[in-house]
Design a protein around this motif. Sequence first.
Motif, PDB file in Angstrom:
ATOM      1  N   ASP A 233      -7.375  -8.231  -5.092  1.00 30.29           N
ATOM      2  CA  ASP A 233      -6.607  -9.257  -4.374  1.00 30.29           C
ATOM      3  C   ASP A 233      -5.110  -8.963  -4.501  1.00 30.29           C
ATOM      4  N   HIS A 234      -4.337  -9.536  -3.606  1.00 33.15           N
ATOM      5  CA  HIS A 234      -2.897  -9.257  -3.688  1.00 33.15           C
ATOM      6  C   HIS A 234      -2.062 -10.298  -2.962  1.00 33.15           C
ATOM      7  N   GLU A 235      -2.290 -11.588  -3.280  1.00 28.80           N
ATOM      8  CA  GLU A 235      -1.482 -12.670  -2.702  1.00 28.80           C
ATOM      9  C   GLU A 235      -1.621 -12.696  -1.184  1.00 28.80           C
ATOM     10  N   ASP A 301      15.400  11.242   7.880  1.00 28.20           N
ATOM     11  CA  ASP A 301      15.895  11.300   9.264  1.00 28.20           C
ATOM     12  C   ASP A 301      15.158  10.245  10.092  1.00 28.20           C
ATOM     13  N   LYS A 302      15.840   9.154  10.425  1.00 24.55           N
ATOM     14  CA  LYS A 302      15.216   8.012  11.112  1.00 24.55           C
ATOM     15  C   LYS A 302      14.481   8.440  12.381  1.00 24.55           C
ATOM     16  N   ASN A 303      14.988   9.497  13.038  1.00 24.82           N
ATOM     17  CA  ASN A 303      14.350   9.864  14.322  1.00 24.82           C
ATOM     18  C   ASN A 303      13.012  10.553  14.113  1.00 24.82           C
ATOM     19  N   LYS A 307       7.309   8.714   7.330  1.00 25.28           N
ATOM     20  CA  LYS A 307       7.496   7.885   6.140  1.00 25.28           C
ATOM     21  C   LYS A 307       6.807   8.561   4.965  1.00 25.28           C
ATOM     22  N   LEU A 308       7.265   8.245   3.767  1.00 23.43           N
ATOM     23  CA  LEU A 308       6.611   8.737   2.556  1.00 23.43           C
ATOM     24  C   LEU A 308       5.448   7.779   2.285  1.00 23.43           C
ATOM     25  N   MET A 309       4.279   8.118   2.785  1.00 19.19           N
ATOM     26  CA  MET A 309       3.128   7.218   2.709  1.00 19.19           C
ATOM     27  C   MET A 309       2.708   6.983   1.260  1.00 19.19           C
ATOM     28  N   GLY A 310       2.382   5.740   0.953  1.00 22.50           N
ATOM     29  CA  GLY A 310       2.055   5.400  -0.436  1.00 22.50           C
ATOM     30  C   GLY A 310       3.294   4.987  -1.208  1.00 22.50           C
ATOM     31  N   PHE A 311       4.426   4.921  -0.489  1.00 25.42           N
ATOM     32  CA  PHE A 311       5.682   4.461  -1.118  1.00 25.42           C
ATOM     33  C   PHE A 311       6.188   3.214  -0.417  1.00 25.42           C
ATOM     34  N   GLY A 312       6.900   2.384  -1.147  1.00 27.60           N
ATOM     35  CA  GLY A 312       7.515   1.183  -0.562  1.00 27.60           C
ATOM     36  C   GLY A 312       6.553   0.017  -0.542  1.00 27.60           C
ATOM     37  N   HIS A 313       7.142  -1.182  -0.521  1.00 23.41           N
ATOM     38  CA  HIS A 313       6.300  -2.379  -0.523  1.00 23.41           C
ATOM     39  C   HIS A 313       7.173  -3.572  -0.150  1.00 23.41           C
ATOM     40  N   ARG A 314       6.602  -4.522   0.593  1.00 21.63           N
ATOM     41  CA  ARG A 314       7.353  -5.709   0.968  1.00 21.63           C
ATOM     42  C   ARG A 314       7.732  -6.545  -0.241  1.00 21.63           C
ATOM     43  N   VAL A 315       6.854  -6.562  -1.237  1.00 15.87           N
ATOM     44  CA  VAL A 315       7.114  -7.448  -2.389  1.00 15.87           C
ATOM     45  C   VAL A 315       7.625  -6.656  -3.592  1.00 15.87           C
ATOM     46  N   PRO A 321       2.456  -2.032 -10.343  1.00 20.89           N
ATOM     47  CA  PRO A 321       1.683  -1.821 -11.581  1.00 20.89           C
ATOM     48  C   PRO A 321       0.348  -1.140 -11.334  1.00 20.89           C
ATOM     49  N   ARG A 322      -0.173  -1.336 -10.120  1.00 22.45           N
ATOM     50  CA  ARG A 322      -1.470  -0.724  -9.790  1.00 22.45           C
ATOM     51  C   ARG A 322      -1.314   0.796  -9.647  1.00 22.45           C
ATOM     52  N   ALA A 323      -0.130   1.223  -9.197  1.00 20.36           N
ATOM     53  CA  ALA A 323       0.089   2.677  -9.022  1.00 20.36           C
ATOM     54  C   ALA A 323       0.095   3.362 -10.385  1.00 20.36           C
ATOM     55  N   ALA A 395     -13.407  -3.453  -1.871  1.00 22.73           N
ATOM     56  CA  ALA A 395     -12.852  -4.105  -3.074  1.00 22.73           C
ATOM     57  C   ALA A 395     -12.092  -5.384  -2.725  1.00 22.73           C
ATOM     58  N   ARG A 396     -11.397  -5.391  -1.590  1.00 27.55           N
ATOM     59  CA  ARG A 396     -10.557  -6.532  -1.230  1.00 27.55           C
ATOM     60  C   ARG A 396     -11.372  -7.721  -0.693  1.00 27.55           C
ATOM     61  N   THR A 397     -12.626  -7.491  -0.386  1.00 26.04           N
ATOM     62  CA  THR A 397     -13.472  -8.559   0.161  1.00 26.04           C
ATOM     63  C   THR A 397     -13.494  -9.775  -0.753  1.00 26.04           C
TER      64      THR A 397
HETATM   65  C1  SDX Z   1      -0.421  -2.075   0.964  1.00 26.52           C
HETATM   66  O1  SDX Z   1       1.489  -6.615   1.174  1.00 26.52           O
HETATM   67  C2  SDX Z   1       0.706  -6.119   0.293  1.00 26.52           C
HETATM   68  O2  SDX Z   1       0.545  -6.658  -0.793  1.00 26.52           O
HETATM   69  C3  SDX Z   1      -0.019  -4.853   0.717  1.00 26.52           C
HETATM   70  C4  SDX Z   1      -0.830  -4.159  -0.358  1.00 26.52           C
HETATM   71  C5  SDX Z   1      -2.032  -4.985  -0.772  1.00 26.52           C
HETATM   72  O3  SDX Z   1      -2.533  -4.758  -1.897  1.00 26.52           O
HETATM   73  O4  SDX Z   1      -2.529  -5.778   0.067  1.00 26.52           O
HETATM   74  O5  SDX Z   1      -0.024  -3.917  -1.492  1.00 26.52           O
HETATM   75  C6  SDX Z   1      -1.400  -2.839   0.132  1.00 26.52           C
HETATM   76  O6  SDX Z   1      -0.419  -2.218   2.160  1.00 26.52           O
HETATM   77  C7  SDX Z   1       0.605  -1.231   0.252  1.00 26.52           C
HETATM   78  C8  SDX Z   1       1.655  -0.612   1.242  1.00 26.52           C
HETATM   79  C9  SDX Z   1       1.002   0.633   1.861  1.00 26.52           C
HETATM   80  N1  SDX Z   1       1.830   1.157   2.942  1.00 26.52           N
HETATM   81  C10 SDX Z   1       2.452   2.353   2.813  1.00 26.52           C
HETATM   82  O7  SDX Z   1       2.489   3.007   1.772  1.00 26.52           O
HETATM   83  C11 SDX Z   1       3.112   2.834   4.104  1.00 26.52           C
HETATM   84  C12 SDX Z   1       4.537   3.291   3.812  1.00 26.52           C
HETATM   85  N2  SDX Z   1       5.335   2.111   3.437  1.00 26.52           N
HETATM   86  C13 SDX Z   1       6.111   1.481   4.503  1.00 26.52           C
HETATM   87  O8  SDX Z   1       5.490   1.459   5.740  1.00 26.52           O
HETATM   88  C14 SDX Z   1       6.759   0.173   4.021  1.00 26.52           C
HETATM   89  O9  SDX Z   1       7.265   0.409   2.777  1.00 26.52           O
HETATM   90  C15 SDX Z   1       5.925  -1.088   3.976  1.00 26.52           C
HETATM   91  C16 SDX Z   1       5.228  -1.383   5.257  1.00 26.52           C
HETATM   92  C17 SDX Z   1       4.904  -0.997   2.886  1.00 26.52           C
HETATM   93  C18 SDX Z   1       6.875  -2.247   3.640  1.00 26.52           C
HETATM   94  O10 SDX Z   1       7.739  -2.343   4.721  1.00 26.52           O
HETATM   95  P1  SDX Z   1       8.883  -3.472   4.781  1.00 26.52           P
HETATM   96  O11 SDX Z   1       8.801  -4.376   3.612  1.00 26.52           O
HETATM   97  O12 SDX Z   1       8.868  -4.081   6.147  1.00 26.52           O
HETATM   98  O13 SDX Z   1      10.188  -2.644   4.545  1.00 26.52           O
HETATM   99  P2  SDX Z   1      10.967  -1.880   5.683  1.00 26.52           P
HETATM  100  O14 SDX Z   1      10.002  -1.121   6.553  1.00 26.52           O
HETATM  101  O15 SDX Z   1      11.903  -2.831   6.319  1.00 26.52           O
HETATM  102  O16 SDX Z   1      11.754  -0.806   4.799  1.00 26.52           O
HETATM  103  C19 SDX Z   1      13.009  -1.069   4.254  1.00 26.52           C
HETATM  104  C20 SDX Z   1      13.750   0.255   4.336  1.00 26.52           C
HETATM  105  C21 SDX Z   1      13.802   0.823   5.757  1.00 26.52           C
HETATM  106  O17 SDX Z   1      14.943   1.673   5.816  1.00 26.52           O
HETATM  107  P3  SDX Z   1      16.350   1.063   6.426  1.00 26.52           P
HETATM  108  O18 SDX Z   1      15.987   0.396   7.750  1.00 26.52           O
HETATM  109  O19 SDX Z   1      16.840   0.092   5.383  1.00 26.52           O
HETATM  110  O20 SDX Z   1      17.243   2.265   6.582  1.00 26.52           O
HETATM  111  O21 SDX Z   1      13.019   1.253   3.563  1.00 26.52           O
HETATM  112  C22 SDX Z   1      12.570   2.287   4.433  1.00 26.52           C
HETATM  113  C23 SDX Z   1      12.588   1.709   5.836  1.00 26.52           C
HETATM  114  O22 SDX Z   1      12.753   2.763   6.793  1.00 26.52           O
HETATM  115  N3  SDX Z   1      11.197   2.587   4.010  1.00 26.52           N
HETATM  116  C24 SDX Z   1      10.703   3.813   3.874  1.00 26.52           C
HETATM  117  C25 SDX Z   1       9.408   3.645   3.401  1.00 26.52           C
HETATM  118  N4  SDX Z   1       9.139   2.340   3.269  1.00 26.52           N
HETATM  119  C26 SDX Z   1      10.257   1.685   3.661  1.00 26.52           C
HETATM  120  N5  SDX Z   1      11.254   5.025   4.107  1.00 26.52           N
HETATM  121  C27 SDX Z   1      10.442   6.077   3.851  1.00 26.52           C
HETATM  122  N6  SDX Z   1       9.176   6.002   3.386  1.00 26.52           N
HETATM  123  C28 SDX Z   1       8.623   4.804   3.157  1.00 26.52           C
HETATM  124  N7  SDX Z   1       7.382   4.723   2.702  1.00 26.52           N
END
Ligand code: SDX
Length: 436
Positions: A233-235, A301-303, A307-315, A321-323, A395-397
């Motif tokens: 689960d994850h909120e 490079d925005k264009n 994205k670096l998949m597996g990186f970044g998170h809204r929260v 901690p799971r990573a 698992a998320r079910t």
């Molecule tokens: C899950 O919500 C949850 O709890 C989800 C989850 C769960 O258990 O349910 O945790 C599971 O979905 C994990 C996230 C998996 N997704 C990825 O790994 C995909 C790559 N990550 C991104 O798509 C992004 O980080 C998100 C979607 C996860 C979060 O996006 P946000 O919160 O809308 O943030 P954003 O896209 O506005 O990014 C902020 C900045 C931006 O740059 P600027 O506009 O400020 O210049 O960070 C950059 C983004 O371009 N950015 C990344 C990046 N993630 C964000 N740049 C490169 N690589 C990335 N992965």
Amino acid sequence: MKASETKATLSFSNGGQNVELPIYKGTMGPDVIDIRKLYAQTGMFTYDPGFMSTASCESAITYIDGDKGELLYRGYPIEQLATNCDFLETCHLLLYGELPNATQKAGFTKLVTNHTMVNEQMQFFLRGFRRDAHPMAIMTGLVGALSAFYHDSTDITNPKHREIAAIRLIAKMPTLVAMAYKYTIGQPYMYPKNDLSYAGNFLHMMFATPCEEYKVSPVLERALDRIFILHADHEQNASTSTVRLCGSSGTNPFAAIAAGVACLWGPAHGGANEAALNMLHDIQKAGGVDKIGEFIKQVKDKNSNVKLMGFGHRVYKNYDPRAKLMQETCKEVLSELGLENDPLFKLAMALEKIALEDEYFVSRKLYPNVDFYSGIVQRAIGIPVPLFTAIFALARTVGWIAQLNEMIGDPEYKIGRPRQLFEGSPKRDVQPIAQR
Ligand code: SDX
């Protein structure tokens, strides 16, 4: 929730009437400003695409502190659950609010075990798919199809129906995911075995054949069980919010969970584990560690739209901690399998190190999330890449159904119906076609 002493006062620069809005406190985390009366009092909506600052509900299930990188299921830290409990104990905790004692655990395990088979008719749904169908396409269909079999438990206002539907979904997801896998490789389905653990049974249904038993390795069984715990689960993430919104119409739980499966598939969400592994494969193919710099340049490079998949998170604005726990599980499984030098794992750790030292990622607080390492350990277990997100859904079910039941169990819940800021055409008259 309880009212706080402080209130929020909304004032308008055009001299409009001030509006007082109550503020509520939860047990932990940010307070909330109650805007439910805002439209009635001001004729205006709030505006929050992506829900960056919006609490959609109150919940007692999962708490995340994104700054501290903290995740609690019903108050218990994920680190303690992942090391001291198994997935079925975690399911009991998420569903009922407490970890089971030995008797409760035995009863719950028996209940789930006795619901792992699916109706024999379910197998005929798969025949409509191409053999190379993505497992998440198959799962979206199969989970929705479950609603055709359980007319005895689709009245969500009945707590007993909600409970049996929860048990059926938790019990049958491994069977369905294994069927989706077997279908894509042209092998016969394997029936569940009641003398195996939840994770062991899944491995059996995935890798045994009618000609040969599959000997469940305790290390892989434990690793998979931990992967299930970490994803449980994850909120109010995108797929959980989808399940809540879908369920708020009063539809049956199977249909609501199918909506969650569909949402999780996206690469920005649960689909990221598959995308992260494919990304590592691509870098490996292009030259491995030496090519990381070039890849990072592309990401910045925005264009490039890379994205670096597996990186970044809204929260999480700190390490997920799971990573961390997933990376530990990677190390355990790889060393158990004698794959300590797995090039993809080494590449992932090198990529993480370089990213965490790079200002672009540091300034944006981008850290590895649950999806960065999960693919490497699943691949080491022998799970094919396209199945990673289906395992995330498996698992998320329990989280989806616990959150759905929490919402439906609240007598005050209403159908979710957001509004909009309209930017379309003002009212106009249809012209006869000759004048268009
Ligand atoms: C899950 O919500 C949850 O709890 C989800 C989850 C769960 O258990 O349910 O945790 C599971 O979905 C994990 C996230 C998996 N997704 C990825 O790994 C995909 C790559 N990550 C991104 O798509 C992004 O980080 C998100 C979607 C996860 C979060 O996006 P946000 O919160 O809308 O943030 P954003 O896209 O506005 O990014 C902020 C900045 C931006 O740059 P600027 O506009 O400020 O210049 O960070 C950059 C983004 O371009 N950015 C990344 C990046 N993630 C964000 N740049 C490169 N690589 C990335 N992965």
